[in-house]
Design a protein around this motif. Structure first.
Motif, PDB file in Angstrom:
ATOM      1  N   LYS A   4       0.841  -1.191   0.000  1.00  0.00           N
ATOM      2  CA  LYS A   4       0.000   0.000   0.000  1.00  0.00           C
ATOM      3  C   LYS A   4       0.876   1.240   0.000  1.00  0.00           C
ATOM      4  CE  LYS A   4      -3.755  -2.280   2.489  1.00  0.00           C
ATOM      5  NZ  LYS A   4      -4.600  -2.265   3.703  1.00  0.00           N
ATOM      6  N   ASN A   5       0.268   2.359  -0.417  1.00  0.00           N
ATOM      7  CA  ASN A   5       1.061   3.585  -0.407  1.00  0.00           C
ATOM      8  C   ASN A   5       1.274   4.063   1.024  1.00  0.00           C
ATOM      9  OD1 ASN A   5      -1.290   5.011   0.312  1.00  0.00           O
ATOM     10  ND2 ASN A   5      -1.826   5.314  -1.845  1.00  0.00           N
ATOM     11  N   VAL A   6       2.152   5.043   1.189  1.00  0.00           N
ATOM     12  CA  VAL A   6       2.593   5.406   2.525  1.00  0.00           C
ATOM     13  C   VAL A   6       1.527   6.097   3.361  1.00  0.00           C
ATOM     14  CG1 VAL A   6       4.982   5.612   1.829  1.00  0.00           C
ATOM     15  CG2 VAL A   6       3.537   7.623   1.725  1.00  0.00           C
ATOM     16  N   ALA A  11       3.566  10.112   5.016  1.00  0.00           N
ATOM     17  CA  ALA A  11       3.832  11.470   4.533  1.00  0.00           C
ATOM     18  C   ALA A  11       4.488  12.313   5.613  1.00  0.00           C
ATOM     19  CB  ALA A  11       2.523  12.122   4.080  1.00  0.00           C
ATOM     20  N   ILE A  12       4.054  12.121   6.862  1.00  0.00           N
ATOM     21  CA  ILE A  12       4.663  12.863   7.964  1.00  0.00           C
ATOM     22  C   ILE A  12       6.115  12.466   8.132  1.00  0.00           C
ATOM     23  CG2 ILE A  12       4.599  13.224  10.463  1.00  0.00           C
ATOM     24  CD1 ILE A  12       1.541  12.869  10.287  1.00  0.00           C
ATOM     25  N   VAL A  13       6.373  11.133   8.093  1.00  0.00           N
ATOM     26  CA  VAL A  13       7.746  10.642   8.209  1.00  0.00           C
ATOM     27  C   VAL A  13       8.575  11.140   7.037  1.00  0.00           C
ATOM     28  CG1 VAL A  13       9.205   8.601   8.288  1.00  0.00           C
ATOM     29  CG2 VAL A  13       7.017   8.608   9.487  1.00  0.00           C
ATOM     30  N   LEU A  14       7.970  11.144   5.856  1.00  0.00           N
ATOM     31  CA  LEU A  14       8.665  11.599   4.658  1.00  0.00           C
ATOM     32  C   LEU A  14       9.100  13.051   4.807  1.00  0.00           C
ATOM     33  CD1 LEU A  14       9.610  11.061   1.796  1.00  0.00           C
ATOM     34  CD2 LEU A  14       7.307  11.590   0.997  1.00  0.00           C
ATOM     35  N   SER A  15       8.224  13.882   5.348  1.00  0.00           N
ATOM     36  CA  SER A  15       8.580  15.281   5.547  1.00  0.00           C
ATOM     37  C   SER A  15       9.755  15.418   6.495  1.00  0.00           C
ATOM     38  CB  SER A  15       7.370  16.044   6.110  1.00  0.00           C
ATOM     39  OG  SER A  15       6.324  16.050   5.174  1.00  0.00           O
ATOM     40  N   ALA A  16       9.770  14.589   7.526  1.00  0.00           N
ATOM     41  CA  ALA A  16      10.874  14.626   8.482  1.00  0.00           C
ATOM     42  C   ALA A  16      12.171  14.203   7.822  1.00  0.00           C
ATOM     43  CB  ALA A  16      10.567  13.718   9.669  1.00  0.00           C
ATOM     44  N   ALA A  36      -2.872   9.882  -4.281  1.00  0.00           N
ATOM     45  CA  ALA A  36      -3.888   9.241  -5.104  1.00  0.00           C
ATOM     46  C   ALA A  36      -3.741   7.732  -4.966  1.00  0.00           C
ATOM     47  CB  ALA A  36      -3.749   9.707  -6.558  1.00  0.00           C
ATOM     48  N   ASP A  37      -3.719   6.993  -6.070  1.00  0.00           N
ATOM     49  CA  ASP A  37      -3.568   5.535  -5.985  1.00  0.00           C
ATOM     50  C   ASP A  37      -2.143   5.127  -6.340  1.00  0.00           C
ATOM     51  OD1 ASP A  37      -3.705   6.260  -8.612  1.00  0.00           O
ATOM     52  OD2 ASP A  37      -4.919   4.566  -9.255  1.00  0.00           O
ATOM     53  N   GLY A  38      -1.237   6.064  -6.273  1.00  0.00           N
ATOM     54  CA  GLY A  38       0.148   5.773  -6.613  1.00  0.00           C
ATOM     55  C   GLY A  38       0.935   5.280  -5.426  1.00  0.00           C
ATOM     56  N   GLY A  39       2.257   5.249  -5.575  1.00  0.00           N
ATOM     57  CA  GLY A  39       3.136   4.780  -4.523  1.00  0.00           C
ATOM     58  C   GLY A  39       4.317   5.708  -4.352  1.00  0.00           C
ATOM     59  N   LEU A  40       5.283   5.248  -3.562  1.00  0.00           N
ATOM     60  CA  LEU A  40       6.504   6.008  -3.325  1.00  0.00           C
ATOM     61  C   LEU A  40       7.669   5.344  -4.056  1.00  0.00           C
ATOM     62  CD1 LEU A  40       8.159   8.197  -1.854  1.00  0.00           C
ATOM     63  CD2 LEU A  40       8.348   6.602   0.086  1.00  0.00           C
ATOM     64  N   VAL A  41       8.353   6.108  -4.878  1.00  0.00           N
ATOM     65  CA  VAL A  41       9.506   5.615  -5.621  1.00  0.00           C
ATOM     66  C   VAL A  41      10.723   6.441  -5.236  1.00  0.00           C
ATOM     67  CG1 VAL A  41      10.500   5.157  -7.897  1.00  0.00           C
ATOM     68  CG2 VAL A  41       8.027   4.911  -7.551  1.00  0.00           C
ATOM     69  N   CYS A  42      11.769   5.781  -4.745  1.00  0.00           N
ATOM     70  CA  CYS A  42      13.020   6.467  -4.442  1.00  0.00           C
ATOM     71  C   CYS A  42      13.892   6.472  -5.694  1.00  0.00           C
ATOM     72  CB  CYS A  42      13.754   5.763  -3.304  1.00  0.00           C
ATOM     73  SG  CYS A  42      12.901   5.862  -1.718  1.00  0.00           S
ATOM     74  N   VAL A  43      14.335   7.652  -6.087  1.00  0.00           N
ATOM     75  CA  VAL A  43      15.216   7.799  -7.247  1.00  0.00           C
ATOM     76  C   VAL A  43      16.570   8.254  -6.710  1.00  0.00           C
ATOM     77  CG1 VAL A  43      15.547   8.864  -9.499  1.00  0.00           C
ATOM     78  CG2 VAL A  43      13.223   8.451  -8.648  1.00  0.00           C
ATOM     79  N   ILE A  44      17.597   7.412  -6.889  1.00  0.00           N
ATOM     80  CA  ILE A  44      18.896   7.656  -6.264  1.00  0.00           C
ATOM     81  C   ILE A  44      19.980   7.675  -7.341  1.00  0.00           C
ATOM     82  CG2 ILE A  44      20.427   6.973  -4.386  1.00  0.00           C
ATOM     83  CD1 ILE A  44      18.205   5.151  -3.336  1.00  0.00           C
ATOM     84  N   VAL A  45      20.770   8.742  -7.357  1.00  0.00           N
ATOM     85  CA  VAL A  45      21.817   8.899  -8.369  1.00  0.00           C
ATOM     86  C   VAL A  45      23.141   9.262  -7.703  1.00  0.00           C
ATOM     87  CG1 VAL A  45      20.118   9.626 -10.086  1.00  0.00           C
ATOM     88  CG2 VAL A  45      21.366  11.353  -8.771  1.00  0.00           C
ATOM     89  N   PRO A  46      24.257   9.181  -8.443  1.00  0.00           N
ATOM     90  CA  PRO A  46      25.568   9.476  -7.857  1.00  0.00           C
ATOM     91  C   PRO A  46      25.734  10.912  -7.364  1.00  0.00           C
ATOM     92  CG  PRO A  46      25.843   8.128  -9.793  1.00  0.00           C
ATOM     93  CD  PRO A  46      24.398   8.539  -9.757  1.00  0.00           C
ATOM     94  N   CYS A  90      14.332   4.357   2.632  1.00  0.00           N
ATOM     95  CA  CYS A  90      13.227   4.057   1.724  1.00  0.00           C
ATOM     96  C   CYS A  90      12.426   2.861   2.208  1.00  0.00           C
ATOM     97  CB  CYS A  90      13.758   3.818   0.310  1.00  0.00           C
ATOM     98  SG  CYS A  90      14.476   5.295  -0.446  1.00  0.00           S
ATOM     99  N   ILE A  91      13.105   1.874   2.773  1.00  0.00           N
ATOM    100  CA  ILE A  91      12.410   0.710   3.344  1.00  0.00           C
ATOM    101  C   ILE A  91      11.532   1.152   4.509  1.00  0.00           C
ATOM    102  CG2 ILE A  91      12.736  -1.455   4.607  1.00  0.00           C
ATOM    103  CD1 ILE A  91      15.298  -1.875   2.937  1.00  0.00           C
ATOM    104  N   GLN A  92      12.073   1.993   5.380  1.00  0.00           N
ATOM    105  CA  GLN A  92      11.323   2.466   6.545  1.00  0.00           C
ATOM    106  C   GLN A  92      10.099   3.276   6.134  1.00  0.00           C
ATOM    107  OE1 GLN A  92      14.215   4.615   8.845  1.00  0.00           O
ATOM    108  NE2 GLN A  92      15.465   2.792   9.254  1.00  0.00           N
ATOM    109  N   LEU A  93      10.201   3.973   5.012  1.00  0.00           N
ATOM    110  CA  LEU A  93       9.086   4.787   4.528  1.00  0.00           C
ATOM    111  C   LEU A  93       8.039   3.966   3.786  1.00  0.00           C
ATOM    112  CD1 LEU A  93      10.989   7.932   3.202  1.00  0.00           C
ATOM    113  CD2 LEU A  93       9.534   7.789   5.224  1.00  0.00           C
ATOM    114  N   GLY A  94       8.324   2.687   3.583  1.00  0.00           N
ATOM    115  CA  GLY A  94       7.377   1.849   2.855  1.00  0.00           C
ATOM    116  C   GLY A  94       7.383   2.095   1.366  1.00  0.00           C
ATOM    117  N   ALA A  95       8.536   2.411   0.831  1.00  0.00           N
ATOM    118  CA  ALA A  95       8.635   2.662  -0.610  1.00  0.00           C
ATOM    119  C   ALA A  95       8.239   1.421  -1.402  1.00  0.00           C
ATOM    120  CB  ALA A  95      10.055   3.079  -0.976  1.00  0.00           C
TER     121      ALA A  95
END
Length: 334
Positions: A4-6, A11-16, A36-46, A90-95
């Motif tokens: 499920k989405n976060v 969202a509160i944890v995400l803001s923190a 909405a009905d979306g999810g959380l995606v972490c985008v990580i780059v160098p 990202c795991i803790q946020l439920g990504a």
């Protein structure tokens, strides 16, 4: 079946987390409104000092958000421990998914495995890892093909099959650095009239490209050409050449807007363009399919052919994608 989405708590944890990462000087931005009905995606780059990685971050994240998800934008600075910390966050946020340009072919395997065990699929782009079956996908440029095409143009069209040259290589822990160098030498080593008089890493850095080139030119004043493992190092090398008042052929690799502009201005002579926009958008679409439908790509590894850019066609590309030259403000007429 699917995560499920976060929700509000997430969202509160995400803001923190955003406040924390911002205070640490990291790049992190996400929409913490209703998902909405979306999810959380972490985008990580160098990192962002190289426009190639900045473009990956922006194009992939923008597409993720266009598809109705939240993108958390993070930078690992080529540090595996920082990368692992981000993935744990990202795991803790439920990504639901990771889009990752990784911090090392070997070092990243365990981090991606940790995410997988937490139910988070990883969609790698640009750089591969050393094991299969851990990431959901590994989408890369055909670095060998791009390197061979560039080396052939460098040797036959620019160098005239003769003369001394220098090679600037990328970060040693990056598989792409070795693939590109090997591709160069599959062409250059077979040409009797060409001699490599210097080879040194500049770690993908423009500053190091400048410094290393300065040092190598002092001990090799008769250099005719420089071939670099990416555009950033090539631009540093070009600056060193110009400061020394020399006329030396310099070519890069990536197809950045900065390199295209330099080619248009007659400084850099060529580069191989990575289909970055295609990789970033495709990775976002695969993450979307996983989140909404639970489907993963049938084939894990795919390589997309690159495009050799020269003064003849460089202005046909902008932000790593094809564009009408007439509307390409990166290459003004004249």
């Amino acid at each position: 079946m699917f995560k499920k989405n976060v929700g509000l708590r997430g969202a509160i944890v995400l803001s923190a987390v955003l406040a924390l990462t911002a205070s640490q000087g990291l790049v992190a931005a996400a929409q913490d409104d209703e998902m909405a009905d979306g999810g959380l995606v972490c985008v990580i780059v160098p990192g962002l000092s190289n426009p190639f990685f900045a473009s990956i971050l922006n194009i992939a994240s923008d597409k993720v958000e266009e598809l109705g998800h939240t993108a958390l934008r993070l930078v690992h600075d080529d540090k595996p421990d920082v990368q692992f910390q981000h993935i744990e966050t990202c795991i803790q946020l439920g990504a639901n998914a990771l889009i990752l340009d990784n911090a090392g072919a070997d070092a990243t395997v365990s981090a991606v495995q940790t995410a997988k065990e937490a139910g988070i699929e990883s969609f790698l782009l640009d750089r591969e890892i050393t094991e299969s079956g851990v990431a959901a996908s590994q989408l890369t440029s055909n670095n060998n093909q791009g390197a061979v095409a560039l080396a052939e143009y460098f040797a036959f069209e620019l160098m005239g099959e003769e003369g001394n040259y220098i090679e600037l290589t990328g970060r040693d822990t990056d598989t792409n650095a070795h693939v590109r160098s090997d591709g160069y030498h599959s062409v250059l080593d077979a040409i009797p009239g060409m001699t490599m008089v210097g080879q040194q890493t500049a770690n993908w850095s423009q500053t190091e490209g400048f410094d290393v080139t300065q040092q190598l030119l002092q001990s090799n004043p008769d250099v005719k050409g420089i071939i670099a493992g990416n555009d950033t190092m090539a631009l540093g090398a070009q600056a060193a050449v110009e400061e020394a008042g020399l006329d030396i052929i310099v070519v890069g690799f990536d197809g950045s807007d900065e390199a295209i502009q330099s080619i248009h201005q007659g400084a850099l002579k060529a580069t191989s363009l990575q289909p970055l926009a295609t990789m970033a958008v495709s990775s976002a679409e695969m993450a979307d399919a996983w989140i909404r439908e639970g489907t993963l790509p049938e084939v894990e590894k795919n390589a997309i052919d690159m495009v050799l850019l020269t003064p003849d066609n460089a202005c046909e590309y902008y932000q790593y994608a094809p564009v009408d030259p007439a509307s390409n403000t990166n290459c003004p007429a004249g």
